[in-house]
Design a protein around this motif. Structure first.
Motif, PDB file in Angstrom:
ATOM      1  N   GLU A   1       0.833  -1.205   0.000  1.00  0.00           N
ATOM      2  CA  GLU A   1       0.000   0.000   0.000  1.00  0.00           C
ATOM      3  C   GLU A   1       0.868   1.257   0.000  1.00  0.00           C
ATOM      4  OE1 GLU A   1      -4.031  -1.035   2.427  1.00  0.00           O
ATOM      5  OE2 GLU A   1      -2.166  -1.060   3.585  1.00  0.00           O
ATOM      6  N   LYS A   2       1.915   1.258   0.799  1.00  0.00           N
ATOM      7  CA  LYS A   2       2.824   2.415   0.879  1.00  0.00           C
ATOM      8  C   LYS A   2       3.568   2.609  -0.438  1.00  0.00           C
ATOM      9  CE  LYS A   2       3.379   1.829   5.830  1.00  0.00           C
ATOM     10  NZ  LYS A   2       4.212   1.320   6.910  1.00  0.00           N
ATOM     11  N   LEU A   3       4.027   1.503  -1.038  1.00  0.00           N
ATOM     12  CA  LEU A   3       4.726   1.597  -2.320  1.00  0.00           C
ATOM     13  C   LEU A   3       3.813   2.136  -3.416  1.00  0.00           C
ATOM     14  CD1 LEU A   3       6.770  -1.737  -2.285  1.00  0.00           C
ATOM     15  CD2 LEU A   3       7.680   0.585  -2.075  1.00  0.00           C
ATOM     16  N   ILE A   4       2.567   1.679  -3.434  1.00  0.00           N
ATOM     17  CA  ILE A   4       1.619   2.155  -4.448  1.00  0.00           C
ATOM     18  C   ILE A   4       1.409   3.653  -4.295  1.00  0.00           C
ATOM     19  CG2 ILE A   4      -0.790   2.065  -5.218  1.00  0.00           C
ATOM     20  CD1 ILE A   4      -0.719  -0.957  -4.305  1.00  0.00           C
TER      21      ILE A   4
ATOM     22  N   GLY B   1      12.363   5.560  -0.136  1.00  0.00           N
ATOM     23  CA  GLY B   1      13.668   4.960  -0.422  1.00  0.00           C
ATOM     24  C   GLY B   1      13.566   3.751  -1.337  1.00  0.00           C
ATOM     25  N   LEU B   2      12.563   2.916  -1.099  1.00  0.00           N
ATOM     26  CA  LEU B   2      12.364   1.738  -1.951  1.00  0.00           C
ATOM     27  C   LEU B   2      12.015   2.146  -3.378  1.00  0.00           C
ATOM     28  CD1 LEU B   2      10.526  -0.527   0.616  1.00  0.00           C
ATOM     29  CD2 LEU B   2      12.626  -1.145  -0.602  1.00  0.00           C
ATOM     30  N   CYS B   3      11.150   3.152  -3.535  1.00  0.00           N
ATOM     31  CA  CYS B   3      10.794   3.611  -4.884  1.00  0.00           C
ATOM     32  C   CYS B   3      11.984   4.289  -5.565  1.00  0.00           C
ATOM     33  CB  CYS B   3       9.580   4.523  -4.846  1.00  0.00           C
ATOM     34  SG  CYS B   3       8.019   3.616  -4.687  1.00  0.00           S
ATOM     35  N   ASP B   4      12.840   4.992  -4.794  1.00  0.00           N
ATOM     36  CA  ASP B   4      14.069   5.544  -5.369  1.00  0.00           C
ATOM     37  C   ASP B   4      14.920   4.420  -5.949  1.00  0.00           C
ATOM     38  OD1 ASP B   4      13.387   8.156  -4.645  1.00  0.00           O
ATOM     39  OD2 ASP B   4      14.710   8.205  -2.890  1.00  0.00           O
ATOM     40  N   LEU B   5      15.058   3.324  -5.196  1.00  0.00           N
ATOM     41  CA  LEU B   5      15.832   2.177  -5.659  1.00  0.00           C
ATOM     42  C   LEU B   5      15.200   1.570  -6.912  1.00  0.00           C
ATOM     43  CD1 LEU B   5      18.162   0.082  -5.111  1.00  0.00           C
ATOM     44  CD2 LEU B   5      16.408  -1.279  -3.957  1.00  0.00           C
ATOM     45  N   ILE B   6      13.891   1.351  -6.883  1.00  0.00           N
ATOM     46  CA  ILE B   6      13.178   0.784  -8.034  1.00  0.00           C
ATOM     47  C   ILE B   6      13.364   1.684  -9.256  1.00  0.00           C
ATOM     48  CG2 ILE B   6      10.871   0.292  -8.961  1.00  0.00           C
ATOM     49  CD1 ILE B   6      10.143  -0.578  -6.012  1.00  0.00           C
ATOM     50  N   GLN B   7      13.245   2.982  -9.046  1.00  0.00           N
ATOM     51  CA  GLN B   7      13.391   3.938 -10.139  1.00  0.00           C
ATOM     52  C   GLN B   7      14.780   3.840 -10.767  1.00  0.00           C
ATOM     53  OE1 GLN B   7      11.885   7.797  -9.173  1.00  0.00           O
ATOM     54  NE2 GLN B   7      13.191   8.826 -10.649  1.00  0.00           N
TER      55      GLN B   7
END
Length: 174
Positions: A29-32, A159-165
């Motif tokens: 949910e947070k990632l979305i 931070g996780l989305c920065d990594l994914i990006q």
């Protein structure tokens, strides 16, 4: 796993945990939310080994299904849903091939699939990591790991989305 070679495809990241109630859905949910703030189009795919019902008894689409339709679709100005009857569990790649027009696909419940993974690890629930080291792009945890795999706090969706990006070359505000 060849993450770099998959740049032309939609990135698929599996959110996994060794046990139920590990916090996978909460992290997802947070990632979305974070991904949507970045302007990404997001798809999610949840695997349910127990089966599921999306329709409500008595509604028209439920009646179509009960009458034996193999595919039941419903469309409105805001959503389209397609329910298809299958004879057996479909391979992940078969299901993923039906998803188009998004920047990233997050899966939940496909912990044995050969997709890049973010493992959710809570020290009160787990004793050791579930995933193989070469499958992990990150760990989301309430404790730190010193194993060379990026480790983020359970609340660090940014931070996780920065990594994914970075890993999947997703453009900001795509």
């Amino acid at each position: 796993m060849d993450i770099k070679g998959k740049r032309n495809q939609i990135p698929v990241i599996s959110i996994v945990g060794g046990k139920s109630n590990s916090g996978k859905t909460t992290l997802l949910e947070k990632l979305i939310r974070e991904a949507k703030q970045r302007g990404w189009r997001v798809a999610t795919l949840k695997h349910d080994v127990h089966g599921f019902e999306m329709d409500q008894p008595g509604k028209d689409t439920w009646r179509h299904d009960q009458a034996g339709a193999d595919v039941v679709a419903i469309s409105s100005p805001q959503r389209i849903a397609v329910l298809e009857r299958v004879s057996e569990d479909q391979p992940l790649d078969e299901v993923l091939s039906r998803i188009h027009g998004v920047d990233v696909i997050f899966t939940e419940g496909y912990k044995h699939a050969d997709k890049p993974k973010i493992e959710v690890f809570r020290s009160a629930v787990h004793q050791e990591l579930f995933s193989k080291r070469d499958e992990l792009i990150a760990i989301a945890s309430d404790i730190q790991f010193d194993n060379g795999i990026p480790c983020f706090n359970l609340d660090d969706a940014k931070g996780l989305c920065d990594l994914i990006q970075t890993v999947f070359n997703i453009k900001k505000n795509a």
